[in-house]
Write an enzyme that holds these catalytic residues in place. Structure first.
Site, PDB file in Angstrom:
ATOM      1  N   ALA A  34     -98.264  -9.495 -10.176  1.00 55.22           N
ATOM      2  CA  ALA A  34     -97.607 -10.806 -10.264  1.00 55.22           C
ATOM      3  C   ALA A  34     -98.533 -11.892  -9.728  1.00 55.22           C
ATOM      4  O   ALA A  34     -99.235 -11.688  -8.733  1.00 55.22           O
ATOM      5  CB  ALA A  34     -96.308 -10.787  -9.456  1.00 55.22           C
ATOM      6  N   ASP A  35     -98.539 -13.044 -10.389  1.00 58.91           N
ATOM      7  CA  ASP A  35     -99.261 -14.182  -9.827  1.00 58.91           C
ATOM      8  C   ASP A  35     -98.249 -15.087  -9.131  1.00 58.91           C
ATOM      9  O   ASP A  35     -97.064 -14.763  -9.039  1.00 58.91           O
ATOM     10  CB  ASP A  35    -100.089 -14.909 -10.899  1.00 58.91           C
ATOM     11  CG  ASP A  35     -99.236 -15.542 -11.992  1.00 58.91           C
ATOM     12  OD1 ASP A  35     -98.012 -15.738 -11.783  1.00 58.91           O
ATOM     13  OD2 ASP A  35     -99.801 -15.851 -13.059  1.00 58.91           O
ATOM     14  N   SER A  36     -98.725 -16.221  -8.625  1.00 60.48           N
ATOM     15  CA  SER A  36     -97.843 -17.072  -7.812  1.00 60.48           C
ATOM     16  C   SER A  36     -96.645 -17.563  -8.631  1.00 60.48           C
ATOM     17  O   SER A  36     -95.540 -17.676  -8.110  1.00 60.48           O
ATOM     18  CB  SER A  36     -98.634 -18.251  -7.248  1.00 60.48           C
ATOM     19  OG  SER A  36     -99.169 -19.029  -8.309  1.00 60.48           O
ATOM     20  N   ASP A  38     -95.256 -15.978 -11.258  1.00 62.20           N
ATOM     21  CA  ASP A  38     -94.348 -14.841 -11.456  1.00 62.20           C
ATOM     22  C   ASP A  38     -93.443 -14.676 -10.238  1.00 62.20           C
ATOM     23  O   ASP A  38     -92.244 -14.398 -10.363  1.00 62.20           O
ATOM     24  CB  ASP A  38     -95.143 -13.534 -11.629  1.00 62.20           C
ATOM     25  CG  ASP A  38     -95.888 -13.476 -12.952  1.00 62.20           C
ATOM     26  OD1 ASP A  38     -95.293 -13.835 -13.972  1.00 62.20           O
ATOM     27  OD2 ASP A  38     -97.057 -13.048 -12.950  1.00 62.20           O
ATOM     28  N   THR A  39     -94.044 -14.820  -9.056  1.00 65.54           N
ATOM     29  CA  THR A  39     -93.289 -14.616  -7.828  1.00 65.54           C
ATOM     30  C   THR A  39     -92.198 -15.673  -7.678  1.00 65.54           C
ATOM     31  O   THR A  39     -91.062 -15.371  -7.317  1.00 65.54           O
ATOM     32  CB  THR A  39     -94.246 -14.661  -6.618  1.00 65.54           C
ATOM     33  OG1 THR A  39     -95.371 -13.834  -6.913  1.00 65.54           O
ATOM     34  CG2 THR A  39     -93.579 -14.145  -5.372  1.00 65.54           C
TER      35      THR A  39
END
Lengths: 79, 419
Positions: A34-36, A38-39
């Site tokens: 996950a990237d920022s 996605d989070t």
């Protein structure tokens, strides 16, 4: 469905992985890539599903599925 | 300054209502089949227009995976899919090339309109705190170029052009110049569009820009015909690999054609109506010929902008006559929008592919639905039936709202030329 099952369902759907790849120990960033953004989106999905508001400073501490479940179990009932 | 470097086309990829492989696309164009049909992307009951050139059975999740697909607006999915097809077609291996010499230049008229509308609905219904964090990276008009550059880790010039329906042609023209002057060796270029949405369909319909031939959709796009009544909204992508000749030769690439010239000019007249004398369009065509150093009478075929609007088709005809003089009556001209509808900012991409295949395969696709030419439309528009013909110089025209005019010239590739 339990909180755990619902969280795992959301994570598997959002991150495009099967449910058996998701456990309490699963890290959003390290295990699921996950990237920022996605989070942020995952946290929004938890908020929607459980009708809670997770403040940004709390959201930053939620890095694993287990941490998400713990937070939700502690706060969902408070509403 | 020395001669500009030569630029060639080594790969092409399409996503259209007529297919997602070059062979199916080309076969349908030349057979005169229409890709226009009922719109099923959303309920169009309340709209004046119920048909268009929709890409059927598109499944982004199956193609890119669930997670990746959710990060891509439909227009960026089209851009990425057509780019993958073009890269595969070219046989290029980006691992073998310096990434800083490779770029992406994909035009789009509108960008991620689906995402914009979806998230606006979320905002209005659930409040601003519910807006997806992917809203901006999905809707921005450069998302296609950005995503394609990331796909292969390309780090040369990465940009996006937004000149409405001239977007892809302006993008390809800029790509030609960047490679000619040495700023890049390879550019993935063309256009992508996915504006068949509530606002896209409703907005164009409100302008009275669209054909309302709801009872006979496949006959609605009829460029240069007497009964034309507007364009047919379509979607998709057309992507080409532009490559410096020496780079393509060094890797033994198959070369479809050479990109010989580019001209662009404005109308400075009206935000949507064309200059009735087609002066901006004529200036673009003249600059293109001058840039290519090809005489007007060497042009064999023109893939016209030809959107099927009453004013536009006439203005383009006037412009072609003013540029080509007596040679205009010998030109072979067609509008493949008659089969595809109007892909807006992607149209120039699919049309330069059609232009290139006309050279490469020796067939000129027809203008279908051309039963009775409109007043003033008295050139050879290749009505209804494809023609076998050897063509060496082909021009592609694109004009956009805002008064943008762009022309590109492609030619049969001859290794000895300018050598």
């Amino acid at each position: 469905m339990s909180v755990e099952e619902r969280v795992i369902e959301i994570v598997s759907e959002q991150m495009g992985v099967s449910k058996d790849q998701v456990s309490k120990e699963t890290s959003f960033v390290n295990d699921l890539g996950a990237d920022s953004l996605d989070t942020v989106e995952l946290v929004m999905e938890f908020e929607e599903e459980f009708d809670i508001t997770i403040p940004d400073d709390e959201a930053e501490k939620i890095q694993t599925v287990g941490q998400a479940i713990d937070y939700i179990e502690q706060h969902a009932h408070a509403k | 300054m020395g001669e500009p470097r030569r630029v060639v086309i080594t790969g092409m990829g399409v996503v259209t209502s007529l297919g997602e492989t070059l062979d199916r696309f080309w076969e349908a164009l030349c057979a005169g089949r229409s890709g226009v049909g009922p719109l099923t992307l959303f309920d169009t009951t309340e709209f004046k227009v119920h048909f268009g050139g929709q890409v059927r059975d598109w499944d982004g999740a199956a193609r890119f995976g669930v997670k990746e697909a959710r990060h891509l607006d439909r227009f960026a999915q089209f851009a990425l899919a057509a780019s993958e097809a073009a890269v595969a077609d070219s046989g290029i291996d980006f691992a073998q090339l310096p990434p800083e010499n490779c770029g992406v230049m994909i035009g789009s008229g509108i960008g991620g309109l689906n995402e914009f509308e979806a998230q606006h609905s979320v905002c209005m219904q659930k409040g601003p705190s519910r807006i997806s964090p992917f809203t901006i990276p999905k809707l921005m008009v450069n998302a296609g170029s950005g995503q394609v550059s990331i796909r292969w880790g390309l780090r040369g010039p990465i940009s996006a052009i937004a000149t409405a329906c001239a977007s892809a042609s302006n993008a390809m023209g800029d790509s030609l110049k960047l490679i000619q002057c040495g700023d890049a060796d390879v550019i993935i270029t063309g256009g992508s569009e996915a504006a068949i949405t509530h606002m896209g369909l409703g907005g164009f319909a409100a302008m009275r820009a669209l054909s309302t031939r709801n009872d006979d959709p496949q006959r609605a796009s009829r460029p240069f015909d007497r009964d034309r009544d507007g364009f047919v909204l379509a979607e998709g992508a057309g992507i080409l690999i532009f490559e410096a000749e020496e780079v393509a030769r060094a890797r033994g690439a198959r070369i479809y054609a050479e990109v010989l010239g580019y001209g662009t000019a404005g109308d400075g007249y009206h935000i949507t109506a064309p200059d009735e004398q087609g002066r901006g369009a004529a200036r673009a065509m003249k600059r293109c010929l001058a840039d290519a150093r090809v005489p007007a009478d060497a042009v064999d075929y023109i893939n016209a902008h030809g959107t099927s609007t009453p004013l536009g088709d006439l203005a383009e005809t006037v412009a072609m006559k003013s540029v080509f003089g007596p040679h205009a009556s010998r030109l072979q001209i067609s509008s493949t929008k008659s089969q595809l509808g109007h892909l807006l900012g992607a149209s120039g991409g699919v049309e330069l592919i059609a232009s290139t295949l006309a050279i490469h395969r020796g067939v000129l696709p027809p203008t279908i639905n051309l039963d009775e030419p409109g007043e003033g439309c008295d050139l050879d528009y290749i009505p209804n039936v494809a023609r076998e013909a050897r063509v060496d110089h082909v021009m592609s025209n694109s004009f956009g709202f805002g008064g943008h005019n762009a022309s590109l010239l492609v030619g049969r590739y001859e290794p000895s030329r300018r050598a």
